[in-house]
Write a protein that holds these residues in place. Structure first.
Motif, PDB file in Angstrom:
ATOM      1  N   PRO A  23       0.807  -1.234   0.000  1.00 44.61           N
ATOM      2  CA  PRO A  23       0.000   0.000   0.000  1.00 44.61           C
ATOM      3  C   PRO A  23       0.833   1.275   0.000  1.00 44.61           C
ATOM      4  N   GLU A  24       2.050   1.196   0.551  1.00 46.50           N
ATOM      5  CA  GLU A  24       2.908   2.380   0.566  1.00 46.50           C
ATOM      6  C   GLU A  24       3.354   2.776  -0.839  1.00 46.50           C
ATOM      7  N   LYS A  26       1.231   2.116  -3.578  1.00 50.04           N
ATOM      8  CA  LYS A  26       0.002   1.907  -4.359  1.00 50.04           C
ATOM      9  C   LYS A  26      -0.030   0.521  -5.012  1.00 50.04           C
ATOM     10  N   ASN A  27       0.536  -0.441  -4.289  1.00 49.22           N
ATOM     11  CA  ASN A  27       0.546  -1.852  -4.697  1.00 49.22           C
ATOM     12  C   ASN A  27       1.222  -2.086  -6.054  1.00 49.22           C
ATOM     13  N   ALA A  28       2.205  -1.243  -6.356  1.00 48.83           N
ATOM     14  CA  ALA A  28       2.988  -1.448  -7.573  1.00 48.83           C
ATOM     15  C   ALA A  28       3.633  -2.833  -7.520  1.00 48.83           C
ATOM     16  N   GLY A  57      -6.625  -5.047  -3.809  1.00 51.48           N
ATOM     17  CA  GLY A  57      -5.441  -4.309  -3.391  1.00 51.48           C
ATOM     18  C   GLY A  57      -5.593  -3.799  -1.970  1.00 51.48           C
ATOM     19  N   THR A  61      -6.532   1.090  -2.741  1.00 51.69           N
ATOM     20  CA  THR A  61      -6.272   1.181  -4.173  1.00 51.69           C
ATOM     21  C   THR A  61      -5.953  -0.203  -4.693  1.00 51.69           C
ATOM     22  N   CYS A  63      -3.956  -1.249  -7.942  1.00 49.90           N
ATOM     23  CA  CYS A  63      -2.562  -1.417  -8.348  1.00 49.90           C
ATOM     24  C   CYS A  63      -2.180  -0.328  -9.339  1.00 49.90           C
ATOM     25  N   ALA A  64      -1.039   0.324  -9.101  1.00 51.25           N
ATOM     26  CA  ALA A  64      -0.566   1.403  -9.967  1.00 51.25           C
ATOM     27  C   ALA A  64       0.330   0.902 -11.091  1.00 51.25           C
ATOM     28  N   ASP A  67       6.430  -1.671 -10.485  1.00 51.42           N
ATOM     29  CA  ASP A  67       7.295  -0.942  -9.564  1.00 51.42           C
ATOM     30  C   ASP A  67       8.518  -0.434 -10.333  1.00 51.42           C
ATOM     31  N   GLY A 102     -10.052   2.526  -5.826  1.00 53.08           N
ATOM     32  CA  GLY A 102      -8.985   3.442  -6.203  1.00 53.08           C
ATOM     33  C   GLY A 102      -8.517   3.235  -7.629  1.00 53.08           C
ATOM     34  N   TYR A 103      -7.200   3.200  -7.796  1.00 52.08           N
ATOM     35  CA  TYR A 103      -6.615   3.167  -9.129  1.00 52.08           C
ATOM     36  C   TYR A 103      -6.221   1.753  -9.579  1.00 52.08           C
TER      37      TYR A 103
END
Length: 256
Positions: A23-24, A26-28, A57, A61, A63-64, A67, A102-103
């Motif tokens: 989560p820190e 955005k679950n990249a 996620g 959110t 997943c962005a 990473d 979220g995203y």
């Protein structure tokens, strides 16, 4: 103390819930998360009592995407033969649901598109922004999105790289359930339970035919379907389904 694992796996009855857990960031997706997803999906497919999977996620959110720090270190979160996050090339045999808050961007959106059903918050945002970075959505976005919603809407998303609202995605047939913020996982579990109440062999065969028949020819499509569905009709579960209907009771599936 919070679990530091990049992927959390929880079994609830005959459901397996997999939580992207960074989560820190955005679950990249990292390589470690992708490897954990492969392990989780293989266990899910192999477990005879599990029928439906859910991907969600952590931290509000979905997943962005990839990473970027890991990417700069040469660690791409793609598994050979399995794809981005271990799922985009080879999803599980069993049904899987994305629960989106979220995203869900770039590879995150491609993970969503690799799922069979989608539940999303009204405030969720989807996007394939790769073209804005001189890249291409090669994790399945370019292949799947034009088949899941009207071509021109999909191409607007692909070619502009702009985000797609959950409302518009739902209006164009991409999302199964649109829910209030914070309710995506609960709604996904409700939908998963409706799916999981059905025969496990039936679910696997039905998903296989639906996904593989896209490029079957008219001349042999029923023959190819029969090779997959005939064993279902000959199964003990098929007799149990008929008996349960006649006896007005819930079937007790054995998966054989």
């Amino acid at each position: 103390m919070a679990d530091a694992s990049p992927l959390l796996v929880e079994i609830r009855g005959n459901l397996q819930i997999m939580t992207l857990n960074r989560p820190e960031a955005k679950n990249a997706v990292t390589l470690e998360m992708a490897e954990a997803m492969v392990t989780a999906l293989d266990a899910f497919d192999a477990h005879p009592e599990l029928s439906v999977g859910i991907i969600v996620g952590a931290g509000g959110t979905f997943c962005a995407g990839m990473d970027l720090k890991g990417f700069l270190q040469g660690k791409r979160p793609t598994i050979p033969g399995r794809g981005f996050c271990g799922i985009t090339i080879k999803p599980p045999r069993k049904p899987i649901i994305a629960a989106v808050e979220g995203y869900a961007l770039a590879g995150g959106f491609e993970v969503v598109l690799a799922c069979d059903l989608i539940v999303a918050s009204r405030e969720a945002k989807f996007g394939l922004p790769e073209v804005k970075r001189g890249l291409a959505a090669a994790g399945g976005g370019l292949l799947r999105l034009p088949r899941r919603m009207p071509y021109h809407i999909a191409m607007e998303c692909i070619l502009t790289g702009d985000m797609l609202s959950a409302e518009r995605a739902h209006q164009n047939g991409l999302i199964n359930r649109l829910v209030e913020p914070g309710a995506a996982l609960d709604a996904a579990i409700e939908l998963a339970n409706a799916v999981a109440a059905n025969g496990p062999l039936s679910l696997i065969a039905s998903k296989q035919v639906a996904t593989e028949s896209v490029d079957w020819s008219r001349s042999d499509m029923f023959e190819r379907q029969a090779a997959i569905t005939n064993p279902v009709f000959a199964s003990q579960d098929a007799r149990e389904g008929a008996s349960a209907f006649a006896e007005k009771r819930k079937p007790v599936w054995k998966g054989v």
